[in-house]
Design a protein around this motif. Structure first.
Motif, PDB file in Angstrom:
ATOM      1  N   PRO A  96       0.831  -1.200   0.000  1.00 38.91           N
ATOM      2  CA  PRO A  96       0.000   0.000   0.000  1.00 38.91           C
ATOM      3  C   PRO A  96       0.871   1.257   0.000  1.00 38.91           C
ATOM      4  CG  PRO A  96      -0.675  -1.542   1.724  1.00 38.91           C
ATOM      5  CD  PRO A  96       0.622  -2.035   1.202  1.00 38.91           C
ATOM      6  N   ARG A  97       0.449   2.256  -0.749  1.00 36.13           N
ATOM      7  CA  ARG A  97       1.186   3.516  -0.802  1.00 36.13           C
ATOM      8  C   ARG A  97       0.183   4.655  -0.707  1.00 36.13           C
ATOM      9  NH1 ARG A  97       6.370   3.547  -2.806  1.00 36.13           N
ATOM     10  NH2 ARG A  97       7.193   1.514  -3.397  1.00 36.13           N
ATOM     11  N   ALA A  98       0.430   5.557   0.228  1.00 32.53           N
ATOM     12  CA  ALA A  98      -0.479   6.682   0.366  1.00 32.53           C
ATOM     13  C   ALA A  98      -0.491   7.549  -0.883  1.00 32.53           C
ATOM     14  CB  ALA A  98      -0.079   7.522   1.578  1.00 32.53           C
ATOM     15  N   ALA A  99       0.664   7.574  -1.589  1.00 30.52           N
ATOM     16  CA  ALA A  99       0.760   8.453  -2.750  1.00 30.52           C
ATOM     17  C   ALA A  99       0.245   7.813  -4.022  1.00 30.52           C
ATOM     18  CB  ALA A  99       2.215   8.879  -2.951  1.00 30.52           C
ATOM     19  N   ALA A 100       0.019   6.507  -4.002  1.00 30.56           N
ATOM     20  CA  ALA A 100      -0.330   5.811  -5.236  1.00 30.56           C
ATOM     21  C   ALA A 100      -1.760   6.111  -5.645  1.00 30.56           C
ATOM     22  CB  ALA A 100      -0.151   4.312  -5.054  1.00 30.56           C
ATOM     23  N   ALA A 101      -1.961   6.246  -6.948  1.00 31.18           N
ATOM     24  CA  ALA A 101      -3.324   6.322  -7.459  1.00 31.18           C
ATOM     25  C   ALA A 101      -3.889   4.916  -7.484  1.00 31.18           C
ATOM     26  CB  ALA A 101      -3.317   6.958  -8.845  1.00 31.18           C
ATOM     27  N   ARG A 102      -5.073   4.741  -8.067  1.00 32.72           N
ATOM     28  CA  ARG A 102      -5.721   3.441  -7.972  1.00 32.72           C
ATOM     29  C   ARG A 102      -5.303   2.513  -9.093  1.00 32.72           C
ATOM     30  NH1 ARG A 102      -5.594   1.684  -4.291  1.00 32.72           N
ATOM     31  NH2 ARG A 102      -7.396   0.295  -4.442  1.00 32.72           N
ATOM     32  N   VAL A 103      -4.035   2.581  -9.444  1.00 27.74           N
ATOM     33  CA  VAL A 103      -3.410   1.515 -10.217  1.00 27.74           C
ATOM     34  C   VAL A 103      -2.942   0.489  -9.202  1.00 27.74           C
ATOM     35  CG1 VAL A 103      -1.417   0.905 -11.631  1.00 27.74           C
ATOM     36  CG2 VAL A 103      -2.725   2.973 -12.138  1.00 27.74           C
ATOM     37  N   VAL A 104      -3.432  -0.725  -9.311  1.00 30.40           N
ATOM     38  CA  VAL A 104      -3.120  -1.733  -8.297  1.00 30.40           C
ATOM     39  C   VAL A 104      -2.148  -2.793  -8.783  1.00 30.40           C
ATOM     40  CG1 VAL A 104      -5.298  -1.396  -7.083  1.00 30.40           C
ATOM     41  CG2 VAL A 104      -5.182  -3.078  -8.921  1.00 30.40           C
ATOM     42  N   TYR A 157     -15.554  18.249 -18.165  1.00 31.62           N
ATOM     43  CA  TYR A 157     -16.916  18.601 -17.761  1.00 31.62           C
ATOM     44  C   TYR A 157     -17.352  17.835 -16.513  1.00 31.62           C
ATOM     45  CZ  TYR A 157     -22.016  19.035 -18.006  1.00 31.62           C
ATOM     46  OH  TYR A 157     -23.341  19.266 -17.711  1.00 31.62           O
ATOM     47  N   GLN A 158     -16.982  16.560 -16.449  1.00 32.16           N
ATOM     48  CA  GLN A 158     -17.439  15.746 -15.325  1.00 32.16           C
ATOM     49  C   GLN A 158     -16.421  15.651 -14.193  1.00 32.16           C
ATOM     50  OE1 GLN A 158     -19.050  12.017 -16.995  1.00 32.16           O
ATOM     51  NE2 GLN A 158     -21.033  13.038 -16.946  1.00 32.16           N
ATOM     52  N   GLY A 159     -15.389  16.473 -14.231  1.00 33.02           N
ATOM     53  CA  GLY A 159     -14.491  16.581 -13.090  1.00 33.02           C
ATOM     54  C   GLY A 159     -13.481  15.467 -12.944  1.00 33.02           C
ATOM     55  N   PHE A 160     -13.155  14.767 -14.021  1.00 31.51           N
ATOM     56  CA  PHE A 160     -12.168  13.697 -13.924  1.00 31.51           C
ATOM     57  C   PHE A 160     -10.732  14.227 -13.923  1.00 31.51           C
ATOM     58  CE2 PHE A 160     -15.844  11.231 -15.235  1.00 31.51           C
ATOM     59  CZ  PHE A 160     -15.707  10.083 -14.462  1.00 31.51           C
ATOM     60  N   ASP A 161     -10.561  15.561 -13.968  1.00 28.24           N
ATOM     61  CA  ASP A 161      -9.224  16.116 -13.891  1.00 28.24           C
ATOM     62  C   ASP A 161      -8.676  16.107 -12.465  1.00 28.24           C
ATOM     63  OD1 ASP A 161     -11.317  17.941 -13.474  1.00 28.24           O
ATOM     64  OD2 ASP A 161     -10.042  19.675 -13.874  1.00 28.24           O
ATOM     65  N   VAL A 162      -9.456  15.596 -11.519  1.00 26.95           N
ATOM     66  CA  VAL A 162      -9.019  15.443 -10.131  1.00 26.95           C
ATOM     67  C   VAL A 162      -9.128  13.976  -9.757  1.00 26.95           C
ATOM     68  CG1 VAL A 162      -9.483  16.082  -7.732  1.00 26.95           C
ATOM     69  CG2 VAL A 162      -9.733  17.783  -9.551  1.00 26.95           C
ATOM     70  N   ASP A 163      -8.063  13.408  -9.155  1.00 33.39           N
ATOM     71  CA  ASP A 163      -8.066  11.980  -8.861  1.00 33.39           C
ATOM     72  C   ASP A 163      -8.774  11.671  -7.546  1.00 33.39           C
ATOM     73  OD1 ASP A 163      -6.274  12.455  -6.761  1.00 33.39           O
ATOM     74  OD2 ASP A 163      -4.530  11.619  -7.807  1.00 33.39           O
ATOM     75  N   GLU A 164      -8.752  10.403  -7.128  1.00 35.77           N
ATOM     76  CA  GLU A 164      -9.483   9.983  -5.932  1.00 35.77           C
ATOM     77  C   GLU A 164      -9.011  10.700  -4.673  1.00 35.77           C
ATOM     78  OE1 GLU A 164      -9.330   5.760  -5.499  1.00 35.77           O
ATOM     79  OE2 GLU A 164     -11.064   5.427  -6.789  1.00 35.77           O
ATOM     80  N   GLN A 165      -7.771  11.170  -4.668  1.00 36.01           N
ATOM     81  CA  GLN A 165      -7.237  11.869  -3.505  1.00 36.01           C
ATOM     82  C   GLN A 165      -7.298  13.384  -3.653  1.00 36.01           C
ATOM     83  OE1 GLN A 165      -3.657  10.170  -1.782  1.00 36.01           O
ATOM     84  NE2 GLN A 165      -3.922   8.317  -2.997  1.00 36.01           N
ATOM     85  N   GLY A 166      -8.034  13.856  -4.648  1.00 33.64           N
ATOM     86  CA  GLY A 166      -8.226  15.285  -4.815  1.00 33.64           C
ATOM     87  C   GLY A 166      -7.072  16.007  -5.464  1.00 33.64           C
ATOM     88  N   ARG A 167      -6.161  15.266  -6.099  1.00 34.51           N
ATOM     89  CA  ARG A 167      -4.998  15.874  -6.733  1.00 34.51           C
ATOM     90  C   ARG A 167      -5.247  16.079  -8.223  1.00 34.51           C
ATOM     91  NH1 ARG A 167      -1.261  11.078  -4.528  1.00 34.51           N
ATOM     92  NH2 ARG A 167      -2.685  10.112  -6.042  1.00 34.51           N
TER      93      ARG A 167
END
Length: 660
Positions: free
Chosen positions: A17-25, A314-324
């Motif tokens: 687990p990595r706090a910095a990782a996006a949801r690539v698993v 338009y749908q806000g996908f320019d921000v990832d799950e952690q708000g970055r």
């Protein structure tokens, strides 16, 4: 590093687990190979190509995933997440320290790589690891990492295109069903039409009919886009054995538009494709153990995927799950004013909206402009970038919207920067630029020299105006804006304020003998999409660029072909010779009409345009004009200095072709 060790390291790093990782698993690298036999690409050195698969997990409870339609109805893993996976390729410097820190993510169009448009003299049929495949290798010489990623579920199986494997909503015990629509404009006799969308040689998967005998299944035929539908008796048409196509007793009639509405089951969670693109770049940027640690990420999409990127914003996908912030820059090319079928139940991502096919899908839907606008007919108010215009908005990507002349005729591009009634200009955010390459056909130039006449007159099919030179300069400008903070050139596009945008009926064009003029651009309508087929409402106002005395567009980036003109470059092409809709436009293609070579030829033809003889006198004098135009474009930053020679060679060849 040996190949097996590389795979093991990637898997091991992702397992923790990595706090910095996006949801690539998980990432699997299936193949790793040198590019151009290890040759160096300038200061970036040698490159290598990776081919593999990337696995994602999405949290239905995360606020940045909740906009994914039906995600909460998809199967979940033990952690309560929804899984998907995609194919990818990566071009990266063999020595990461020699790279630029910029990753360009190619949002592939119908599974196919598109960033090759930035490479001159590329041999697209060559091996993807050969030097010839990359031509002058602009992207590699500048040290970019280039990633292609599958995101579209309806790509046919097979080698070549990039595939994406999203989840399906529902479960076998409780299948979800709904109505799906498939239409086709029949131009040649056929006995069978597919339920999946077809664009040129690209055939998409379609949802199979869940029950051939369902009372909701209806086939209709009509004479034009808004003409009344006639129901075809059910006994005359049939689903094929695999339920993915339809046959008609006696065959389908050329010149007609056929439309099937039918019941399907098991909708794909299509919006996970948007999230996969988001999370791939976020992983590369924020996980030091990624395959290509990245400081800045830029997305490029063209046509279908230019619309995908507008939808993404338009749908806000320019921000990832952690708000970055996911991408630092976005290059949306030839999207016009559109979005698309990228995130709703039973969405068909391949579907679009073309001048005489693929009608009334959710492609050109309000709102269109980055800044807030109001529809005077419905009273609706909205903005493409509504989150970015709020005072407490998070950092936003820098965005280039780049179109050609075709997008005004074939993709309703004026709606991207005017009010829906065409009465006023609407601007852009400070973090955005808009560029229009005047008179360019859709996405890339036609063949040179042109090889087919349009009808029997002086016009040729396909416009060879080479927008690639402007595109290369614009990409470099976006990279410099993102990476170095260097302001790009000011926006260049036709506006009402400059009197460079107008209704087609107000357009004054030269009457060239033997050349029919386009008078009917693609027309979007207000749609009620709550049912199939949608209810068609009032039309939006579509405007097109003003032209000069030769008929070439004004108000945007005028390439060398227009500054030292040898021809009229129409960004449209008529459907001449087709069984119906001859006054409508061929999808994506332009037309070139050379100027008369001599004054005698001009007089003999009755051509109102000046002759090449009168304008330039000689080949040497003409090429001097070309070189002066190239220097001006370089100074304006709409051409790279290294491309001036290519412009000279192209226009010298154009002179020779016309004057032969």
């Amino acid at each position: 590093m040996p190949f097996r060790r590389l795979v093991a390291v990637v898997l091991l790093c992702l397992a923790a687990p990595r706090a910095a990782a996006a949801r690539v698993v998980r990432v699997v690298v299936d193949r790793r190979e040198p590019v151009a036999d290890g040759a160096a690409f300038g200061s970036a050195g040698a490159y290598e190509r990776l081919v593999g698969r990337v696995f994602f997990a999405f949290d239905p409870n995360n606020p940045h995933d909740r906009q994914i339609v039906d995600l909460a109805l998809a199967p979940r893993n033990a952690a309560g997440e929804v899984e998907a996976w995609a194919e990818f390729t990566m071009l990266r410097p063999a020595d990461p320290s020699r790279g630029s820190g910029v990753t360009l993510l190619d949002v592939v169009n119908r599974g196919n790589m598109t960033v090759g448009v930035f490479h001159l003299d590329s041999q697209r049929g060559a091996s993807p690891t050969s030097a010839g495949y990359f031509g002058d290798a602009l992207l590699l010489r500048r040290g970019l990492t280039v990633v292609t990623l599958g995101w579209q579920w309806d790509i046919l199986p097979g080698d070549g295109p990039m595939h994406f494997h999203p989840p399906v909503a529902g479960d076998p015990a409780h299948p979800i069903t709904g109505l799906v629509r498939s239409d086709i404009t029949v131009d040649t006799p056929t006995d069978t039409i597919p339920l999946g969308h077809r664009v040129g040689a690209s055939q998409a998967l379609g949802y199979a009919a869940s029950d051939p005998d369902d009372a909701s299944n209806v086939l209709t035929v009509r004479d034009g886009p808004t003409a009344p539908r006639t129901v075809v008796p059910r006994a005359r048409w049939h689903f094929t054995a695999d339920r993915t196509a339809v046959t008609l007793d006696g065959g389908f009639t050329p010149g007609k538009i056929y439309e099937v509405v039918y019941r399907a089951a098991n909708p794909v969670v299509v919006g996970t494709g948007l999230a996969a693109v988001r999370d791939m770049i976020s992983w590369l940027k924020h996980d030091p153990a990624s395959l290509a640690p990245t400081r800045w990420g830029i997305a490029y999409g063209v046509s279908q995927t230019g619309r995908f990127l507008r939808h993404f914003l338009y749908q806000g996908f320019d921000v990832d799950e952690q708000g970055r912030l996911a991408f630092d820059g976005i290059f949306a090319h030839t999207a016009g004013a559109g979005r698309g079928s990228f995130n709703h139940r039973f969405a068909q991502p391949s579907r679009d909206a073309q001048p005489y096919s693929t009608f009334f899908y959710p492609t050109d839907v309000f709102p269109f402009t980055s800044l807030p606008e109001t529809d005077p007919v419905t009273g609706a108010r909205g903005a493409l970038r509504s989150a970015a215009v709020t005072k407490d908005a998070a950092p936003a990507p820098k965005v280039f919207y780049v179109d050609g002349g075709y997008e005004y005729w074939g993709r309703a591009a004026s709606l991207a920067h005017t009010t829906p009634d065409g009465a006023r200009d609407v601007g852009f955010l400070p973090s955005e630029r808009r560029y229009v390459i005047n008179s360019a056909q859709h996405s890339s130039p036609g063949p040179f020299p042109p090889n087919a006449r349009l009808d029997s007159g002086p016009a040729w099919k396909g416009s060879p105006l080479d927008q690639r030179l402007a595109l290369r300069a614009l990409l470099v400008a976006l990279v410099e804006w993102v990476k170095d903070g260097r302001e790009p050139p000011p926006s260049m596009y036709p506006t009402l304020a400059a009197r460079a945008l107008m209704p087609v009926d107000s357009l004054r064009r030269p009457a060239i003998p033997g050349v029919a003029l386009a008078r009917v651009p693609y027309q979007p309508y207000r749609l009620d999409l709550a049912k199939e087929p949608p209810t068609v409402g009032t039309p939006y106002t579509v405007l097109v660029p003003r032209v000069d005395s030769l008929g070439n567009d004004l108000g945007g980036i005028r390439s060398v072909e227009l500054r030292a003109a040898l021809a009229t470059y129409f960004p449209w092409q008529l459907r001449l010779g087709m069984p119906a809709g001859a006054d409508r436009l061929v999808s994506f293609q332009g037309t070139v009409v050379p100027l008369p070579r001599t004054e005698a030829e001009r007089a003999q033809r009755g051509d109102p345009r000046p002759s090449i003889e009168r304008l330039y006198g000689s080949r040497d004098a003409y090429l001097a004009r070309v070189d002066a135009a190239a220097r001006a474009l370089v100074a304006e930053r709409f051409m790279l200095p290294e491309d001036a020679a290519a412009a000279h060679a192209r226009l010298a060849a154009t002179w020779d072709w016309i004057m032969r």
